[in-house]
Design a protein around this motif. Structure first.
Motif, PDB file in Angstrom:
ATOM      1  N   GLU A 126       1.101  -1.086   0.071  1.00  0.00           N
ATOM      2  CA  GLU A 126       0.147  -0.040  -0.045  1.00  0.00           C
ATOM      3  C   GLU A 126       0.958   1.388  -0.029  1.00  0.00           C
ATOM      4  OE1 GLU A 126      -3.986   1.511   0.035  1.00  0.00           O
ATOM      5  OE2 GLU A 126      -3.409  -0.653   0.118  1.00  0.00           O
ATOM      6  N   VAL A 127       1.260   1.834  -1.175  1.00  0.00           N
ATOM      7  CA  VAL A 127       2.085   2.736  -1.319  1.00  0.00           C
ATOM      8  C   VAL A 127       1.177   4.267  -1.478  1.00  0.00           C
ATOM      9  CG1 VAL A 127       3.818   1.409  -1.919  1.00  0.00           C
ATOM     10  CG2 VAL A 127       2.452   2.395  -3.819  1.00  0.00           C
ATOM     11  N   ILE A 128       0.032   4.253  -2.019  1.00  0.00           N
ATOM     12  CA  ILE A 128      -0.603   5.442  -2.340  1.00  0.00           C
ATOM     13  C   ILE A 128      -2.143   5.246  -2.166  1.00  0.00           C
ATOM     14  CG2 ILE A 128      -0.928   5.068  -4.742  1.00  0.00           C
ATOM     15  CD1 ILE A 128       0.049   7.822  -5.061  1.00  0.00           C
ATOM     16  N   SER A 129      -3.015   6.235  -1.854  1.00  0.00           N
ATOM     17  CA  SER A 129      -4.449   6.099  -1.485  1.00  0.00           C
ATOM     18  C   SER A 129      -5.084   6.645  -2.739  1.00  0.00           C
ATOM     19  CB  SER A 129      -4.702   6.676  -0.416  1.00  0.00           C
ATOM     20  OG  SER A 129      -4.595   7.915  -0.372  1.00  0.00           O
ATOM     21  N   ALA A 130      -6.146   6.425  -2.874  1.00  0.00           N
ATOM     22  CA  ALA A 130      -7.143   7.073  -4.011  1.00  0.00           C
ATOM     23  C   ALA A 130      -7.167   8.636  -3.502  1.00  0.00           C
ATOM     24  CB  ALA A 130      -8.502   6.568  -4.016  1.00  0.00           C
ATOM     25  N   ALA A 131      -7.077   9.121  -2.612  1.00  0.00           N
ATOM     26  CA  ALA A 131      -7.182  10.567  -2.238  1.00  0.00           C
ATOM     27  C   ALA A 131      -5.981  11.163  -2.661  1.00  0.00           C
ATOM     28  CB  ALA A 131      -7.639  10.732  -0.721  1.00  0.00           C
ATOM     29  N   GLU A 132      -4.905  10.387  -2.439  1.00  0.00           N
ATOM     30  CA  GLU A 132      -3.564  10.921  -2.890  1.00  0.00           C
ATOM     31  C   GLU A 132      -3.377  10.814  -4.116  1.00  0.00           C
ATOM     32  OE1 GLU A 132      -0.613   9.590   0.962  1.00  0.00           O
ATOM     33  OE2 GLU A 132      -1.224   8.068  -0.719  1.00  0.00           O
ATOM     34  N   ILE A 133      -3.973   9.889  -5.098  1.00  0.00           N
ATOM     35  CA  ILE A 133      -3.949  10.138  -6.696  1.00  0.00           C
ATOM     36  C   ILE A 133      -4.765  11.472  -7.068  1.00  0.00           C
ATOM     37  CG2 ILE A 133      -5.093   8.876  -8.699  1.00  0.00           C
ATOM     38  CD1 ILE A 133      -2.685   7.568  -7.797  1.00  0.00           C
ATOM     39  N   GLU A 134      -5.946  11.528  -6.341  1.00  0.00           N
ATOM     40  CA  GLU A 134      -6.638  12.901  -6.591  1.00  0.00           C
ATOM     41  C   GLU A 134      -5.913  13.975  -6.512  1.00  0.00           C
ATOM     42  OE1 GLU A 134     -11.099  14.990  -5.682  1.00  0.00           O
ATOM     43  OE2 GLU A 134     -10.217  13.581  -4.498  1.00  0.00           O
ATOM     44  N   ASP A 135      -5.133  14.256  -5.441  1.00  0.00           N
ATOM     45  CA  ASP A 135      -4.265  14.991  -5.278  1.00  0.00           C
ATOM     46  C   ASP A 135      -3.006  15.367  -6.154  1.00  0.00           C
ATOM     47  OD1 ASP A 135      -5.577  15.731  -2.745  1.00  0.00           O
ATOM     48  OD2 ASP A 135      -4.060  14.899  -1.536  1.00  0.00           O
ATOM     49  N   LEU A 136      -2.597  14.097  -6.631  1.00  0.00           N
ATOM     50  CA  LEU A 136      -1.600  14.484  -7.772  1.00  0.00           C
ATOM     51  C   LEU A 136      -2.305  14.886  -9.002  1.00  0.00           C
ATOM     52  CD1 LEU A 136       0.493  11.193  -7.134  1.00  0.00           C
ATOM     53  CD2 LEU A 136       1.137  13.547  -6.475  1.00  0.00           C
ATOM     54  N   ARG A 137      -3.415  14.121  -9.281  1.00  0.00           N
ATOM     55  CA  ARG A 137      -4.121  14.539 -10.519  1.00  0.00           C
ATOM     56  C   ARG A 137      -4.577  15.941 -10.739  1.00  0.00           C
ATOM     57  NH1 ARG A 137      -9.276  14.443 -11.293  1.00  0.00           N
ATOM     58  NH2 ARG A 137      -9.557  13.237  -9.406  1.00  0.00           N
ATOM     59  N   THR A 138      -5.071  16.888  -9.510  1.00  0.00           N
ATOM     60  CA  THR A 138      -5.693  17.919  -9.613  1.00  0.00           C
ATOM     61  C   THR A 138      -4.535  18.959  -9.198  1.00  0.00           C
ATOM     62  OG1 THR A 138      -6.293  17.843  -6.975  1.00  0.00           O
ATOM     63  CG2 THR A 138      -8.039  17.066  -8.862  1.00  0.00           C
ATOM     64  N   GLY A 139      -3.471  18.518  -8.945  1.00  0.00           N
ATOM     65  CA  GLY A 139      -2.332  19.500  -8.592  1.00  0.00           C
ATOM     66  C   GLY A 139      -2.278  20.067  -7.455  1.00  0.00           C
ATOM     67  N   ARG A 140      -3.002  19.338  -6.240  1.00  0.00           N
ATOM     68  CA  ARG A 140      -2.989  19.859  -5.038  1.00  0.00           C
ATOM     69  C   ARG A 140      -1.696  19.321  -4.207  1.00  0.00           C
ATOM     70  NH1 ARG A 140      -8.737  19.060  -4.700  1.00  0.00           N
ATOM     71  NH2 ARG A 140      -8.450  16.633  -4.294  1.00  0.00           N
ATOM     72  N   SER A 141      -1.191  18.448  -4.975  1.00  0.00           N
ATOM     73  CA  SER A 141       0.253  17.920  -4.723  1.00  0.00           C
ATOM     74  C   SER A 141       1.226  17.426  -5.617  1.00  0.00           C
ATOM     75  CB  SER A 141       0.137  16.623  -3.574  1.00  0.00           C
ATOM     76  OG  SER A 141       1.385  15.956  -3.391  1.00  0.00           O
ATOM     77  N   GLU A 142       2.396  17.478  -5.700  1.00  0.00           N
ATOM     78  CA  GLU A 142       3.278  17.327  -6.782  1.00  0.00           C
ATOM     79  C   GLU A 142       4.327  16.217  -5.978  1.00  0.00           C
ATOM     80  OE1 GLU A 142       3.999  18.308  -9.983  1.00  0.00           O
ATOM     81  OE2 GLU A 142       2.114  19.363 -10.074  1.00  0.00           O
ATOM     82  N   ASP A 143       4.091  15.655  -5.032  1.00  0.00           N
ATOM     83  CA  ASP A 143       5.129  14.829  -4.033  1.00  0.00           C
ATOM     84  C   ASP A 143       4.569  13.367  -4.391  1.00  0.00           C
ATOM     85  OD1 ASP A 143       7.087  14.086  -2.758  1.00  0.00           O
ATOM     86  OD2 ASP A 143       6.230  14.660  -0.666  1.00  0.00           O
ATOM     87  N   ALA A 144       5.360  12.887  -5.004  1.00  0.00           N
ATOM     88  CA  ALA A 144       4.814  11.291  -5.071  1.00  0.00           C
ATOM     89  C   ALA A 144       6.304  10.432  -5.118  1.00  0.00           C
ATOM     90  CB  ALA A 144       4.350  10.994  -6.508  1.00  0.00           C
ATOM     91  N   ALA A 145       6.205   9.405  -4.224  1.00  0.00           N
ATOM     92  CA  ALA A 145       7.495   8.352  -4.004  1.00  0.00           C
ATOM     93  C   ALA A 145       7.682   7.778  -5.414  1.00  0.00           C
ATOM     94  CB  ALA A 145       6.928   7.325  -2.933  1.00  0.00           C
ATOM     95  N   PRO A 146       8.735   7.520  -5.597  1.00  0.00           N
ATOM     96  CA  PRO A 146       9.611   6.773  -6.915  1.00  0.00           C
ATOM     97  C   PRO A 146       8.735   5.729  -7.186  1.00  0.00           C
ATOM     98  CG  PRO A 146      11.340   7.706  -5.530  1.00  0.00           C
ATOM     99  CD  PRO A 146      10.132   7.964  -4.568  1.00  0.00           C
ATOM    100  N   VAL A 147       8.386   4.878  -6.191  1.00  0.00           N
ATOM    101  CA  VAL A 147       7.384   3.568  -6.490  1.00  0.00           C
ATOM    102  C   VAL A 147       6.231   3.861  -6.939  1.00  0.00           C
ATOM    103  CG1 VAL A 147       6.751   3.165  -4.046  1.00  0.00           C
ATOM    104  CG2 VAL A 147       7.056   1.431  -5.412  1.00  0.00           C
ATOM    105  N   ALA A 148       5.719   4.840  -6.549  1.00  0.00           N
ATOM    106  CA  ALA A 148       4.267   5.490  -6.983  1.00  0.00           C
ATOM    107  C   ALA A 148       4.275   5.750  -8.352  1.00  0.00           C
ATOM    108  CB  ALA A 148       3.845   6.464  -6.034  1.00  0.00           C
TER     109      ALA A 148
END
Length: 298
Positions: free
Chosen positions: A198-220
């Motif tokens: 479990e390296v990422i959640s649906a909420a974290e994917i949404e944050d990446l997709r919408t620009g609320r976050s740009e921080d993603a682990a290399p494995v993700a």
């Protein structure tokens, strides 16, 4: 033409399946029941600013219920935050929404002190908001066709995605038939399956997709690349990719001069790179030598 597509039949179907009454939707969105009835009947359509509240009332992700055509401009970001333009005056601590209106209309860019405040209110990064502002000005200047299909002779070059959010959005828009793009939960599940944890959640994917976050682990990022069928470099910042390409060209230049042994691609067999790829790289290496004769001495 509105950026997000409102489909009255889909809204009615989703509401009925969820056993939500028009009255409940109206109370949640803050409109009259007759207004919701008019939306579903097709006699009227909701303001774009109402779509986030409507999606929430129907317990659906905004992007899934009301897909967006293209990447967002400033108006799109504001509407996605459920804000009318007049409401942005208090966000930027001004008596008027004039600065926001001027930026949305491609007349005058936002001052830096407004950028952070609006980005926070819209739930995006400052960089994402600046990119949206660029699109607003591009539309006003006619640098891109809006709501029409340009002829090949007149079509402007497509703007390459730069941020992680833009790259994910582009993959979702171009890799799947309309309405068939995977949701955040499906993407997260695929990434976690690839990682074996479990390296990422649906909420974290949404944050990446919408620009609320740009921080993603290399494995993700590796999992995202695997899911979308692209190289891992696609999700790297442009500067990092450019640096790797430059180093590769320097190596090719050295190889041509006999300063290093045979060049092989990592992970390939004893035959090395395909002849076609070598030809392209050799041509690029020649151009590098012309531009930077001392590259091999650095």
């Amino acid at each position: 033409m509105p950026a997000r597509r409102f489909d009255r039949d889909r809204v009615r179907l989703v509401r009925r399946r969820a056993e939500i009454s028009q009255s409940e939707v109206a109370d949640s969105v803050g409109v009259a029941e007759s207004t919701v009835s008019g939306w579903e009947a097709g006699t009227s359509a909701p303001d774009q600013e109402k779509l986030p509240a409507l999606a929430q009332a129907l317990r659906q992700p905004l992007d899934r219920l009301f897909p967006r055509d293209g990447l967002p401009d400033l108006t799109d970001l504001r509407c996605d935050a459920g804000l009318y333009r007049k409401e942005t005056a208090s966000v930027i601590d001004m008596k008027s929404d004039g600065p926001v209106g001027a930026a949305e209309g491609g007349v005058r860019r936002l001052k830096d002190r407004y950028i952070e405040k609006l980005a926070e209110a819209y739930g995006v990064t400052a960089e994402a908001l600046r990119r949206a502002q660029d699109r607003s000005f591009a539309k006003q200047s006619g640098d891109e066709e809006v709501g029409t299909v340009a002829s090949p002779a007149k079509a402007a070059p497509e703007e390459a995605p730069r941020t992680l959010a833009e790259k994910i959005t582009l993959m979702l828009e171009r890799s799947y038939p309309q309405g068939a793009a995977p949701g955040d939960s499906e993407i997260a599940a695929a990434v976690n399956a690839h990682a074996g944890a479990e390296v990422i959640s649906a909420a974290e994917i949404e944050d990446l997709r919408t620009g609320r976050s740009e921080d993603a682990a290399p494995v993700a990022l590796e999992g995202l690349a695997q899911f979308f069928g692209v190289t891992r470099l696609y999700f790297e910042p442009d500067e990092a990719v450019a640096r790797q390409v430059y180093e590769g060209l320097r190596l090719m230049s050295a190889a041509k001069q006999g300063k290093v042994g045979r060049v092989r691609a990592r992970g390939m067999g004893a035959e090395g790179l395909p002849a076609g790829v070598l030809s392209i790289l050799n041509d690029l290496a020649t151009e590098l030598e012309k531009a930077d004769p001392d590259a091999n001495n650095k």
